[in-house]
Motif scaffolding. Sequence first.
Motif, mmCIF file in Angstrom:
data_model
loop_
_atom_site.group_PDB
_atom_site.id
_atom_site.type_symbol
_atom_site.label_atom_id
_atom_site.label_comp_id
_atom_site.label_asym_id
_atom_site.label_seq_id
_atom_site.Cartn_x
_atom_site.Cartn_y
_atom_site.Cartn_z
ATOM 1 N N ARG A 212 23.750 -26.654 7.943
ATOM 2 C CA ARG A 212 23.444 -25.257 8.240
ATOM 3 C C ARG A 212 23.711 -24.448 6.988
ATOM 4 N NH1 ARG A 212 26.384 -26.508 13.494
ATOM 5 N NH2 ARG A 212 24.690 -26.900 14.958
ATOM 6 N N VAL A 213 22.873 -23.447 6.744
ATOM 7 C CA VAL A 213 23.043 -22.632 5.545
ATOM 8 C C VAL A 213 24.192 -21.651 5.754
ATOM 9 C CG1 VAL A 213 20.659 -22.854 4.816
ATOM 10 C CG2 VAL A 213 21.321 -20.954 6.310
ATOM 11 N N HIS A 214 24.775 -21.233 4.640
ATOM 12 C CA HIS A 214 25.889 -20.300 4.671
ATOM 13 C C HIS A 214 25.391 -18.882 4.940
ATOM 14 C CE1 HIS A 214 29.538 -18.176 3.118
ATOM 15 N NE2 HIS A 214 30.123 -19.203 3.689
ATOM 16 N N LYS A 215 26.189 -18.091 5.615
ATOM 17 C CA LYS A 215 25.777 -16.729 5.957
ATOM 18 C C LYS A 215 25.561 -15.848 4.726
ATOM 19 C CE LYS A 215 30.622 -15.414 6.598
ATOM 20 N NZ LYS A 215 31.645 -14.912 7.566
ATOM 21 N N ALA A 217 24.146 -16.752 1.729
ATOM 22 C CA ALA A 217 22.940 -17.009 0.934
ATOM 23 C C ALA A 217 22.224 -18.230 1.473
ATOM 24 C CB ALA A 217 23.289 -17.217 -0.543
ATOM 25 N N GLU A 218 20.907 -18.256 1.292
ATOM 26 C CA GLU A 218 20.095 -19.360 1.791
ATOM 27 C C GLU A 218 20.204 -20.610 0.921
ATOM 28 O OE1 GLU A 218 18.105 -19.605 4.563
ATOM 29 O OE2 GLU A 218 19.077 -17.751 5.196
ATOM 30 N N ASN A 219 20.794 -20.505 -0.268
ATOM 31 C CA ASN A 219 20.916 -21.671 -1.154
ATOM 32 C C ASN A 219 22.352 -22.186 -1.198
ATOM 33 O OD1 ASN A 219 22.055 -19.538 -2.560
ATOM 34 N ND2 ASN A 219 21.283 -20.229 -4.573
ATOM 35 N N GLU A 250 26.963 -24.326 -3.284
ATOM 36 C CA GLU A 250 25.701 -24.262 -4.021
ATOM 37 C C GLU A 250 25.324 -25.630 -4.579
ATOM 38 O OE1 GLU A 250 26.335 -21.221 -6.878
ATOM 39 O OE2 GLU A 250 26.249 -19.581 -5.419
ATOM 40 N N PHE A 253 23.999 -27.845 -1.815
ATOM 41 C CA PHE A 253 22.645 -27.467 -1.419
ATOM 42 C C PHE A 253 21.618 -28.161 -2.307
ATOM 43 C CE2 PHE A 253 18.855 -24.838 -1.569
ATOM 44 C CZ PHE A 253 18.606 -24.601 -0.227
ATOM 45 N N GLN A 257 18.840 -31.460 -1.166
ATOM 46 C CA GLN A 257 17.426 -31.137 -0.980
ATOM 47 C C GLN A 257 16.522 -32.371 -0.948
ATOM 48 O OE1 GLN A 257 16.452 -28.011 0.074
ATOM 49 N NE2 GLN A 257 18.701 -28.095 0.126
#
Length: 355
Positions: A212-215, A217-219, A250, A253, A257
């Motif tokens: 799940r992405v962090h609140k 930032a999307e990266n 980061e 992430f 990918q």
Amino acid sequence: MQLPIHPPVKPMLAKPVPEIPPGQIYEPKWDGFRSIIFRDGDEVEIGSRNEKPMTRYFPEVVAAVLANFPERAVIDGEIIVADTGRNTLDFEALQQRIHPAASRVALLAEQTPASFVAFDLLALGDEDLTELPFAQRRDRLVQALSQAKPPVYVTPATDDVTTAQRWFEEFEGAGLDGLIAKPRDITYLPDKRVMFKIKHKRTADCVVAGYRVHKSAENRIGSLLLGLYDEREVLVSVGVIGSFPLTVREELFQELQPLVTEFEGHPWNWAAHQQGERTPRKNEVSRWNNGKDLSFIPLRPERVVEVRYDYMEGLRFRHTAQFERWRTDREPRTCTYEQLERPVRFDLAEVLTSR
């Protein structure tokens, strides 16, 4: 309410230690909702750790308080729900008790009734007892609830380290969470970590099957979703890792990918979800925060991570797991439930009725 202590009151807390400290009073660590309960005649208020009242969610506890508490008292303890079939604590059933609909609250009070385990006495009648040493408060508590009947209990306590060690090993089999150690002479200090908690710590090798992405930032990675293979070779969702430094979020992430995939063919594809299997669900939301989206990005289940955990609740880690290290030497298919240490089953009734 005309009590010497008025709601809300933040409960006194415990800090983690790796070993059982000597010279304390030891109690089982209950896995429920921490609650300070206030009774003044016919008035009852059930407080919570975040100071919000829980009175409306537990009508059967209110009735038990009226039947068992002294006429005017403030008592610190834990609200628990027992799985009567397995005779162990059931935290998941307890969570379901927090529901906005009054009809649902009434139904659940019958289907999964809660109990209250008392472990500290803050006030009795017109007396504020918070300045007394804990050992004296404990004695007063036992006396005040000497005639109490289920579902109100007084937690077991001992000053013998050998007994405490045995409890630590045995009571986990009834769903308890470790031990609490309390200095004999501490006064009651709301919101202060002056007690000690000793919890079980173990490791497991798990498959990373999503994130799940962090609140912020999307990266950035918010949490990694963990899985273990069961006896049917189905990858079961067992929990998450959620604590990383910002730079690591980061880096992770970017690293993950190449593993991002489609839900088609993924073991947690909700379109092919079989009833009764534990998988993360599409647009799942937190029952504690209705605005929090818990949907996830699927990954090919090819990476293995070693995590620290305290204990299992059913098929899942009871609390958020902690990152230990990557296991590039492990094949994902070897990450099964068989590696987990299983506590010996212990009768919850024996814990509740022990003094």
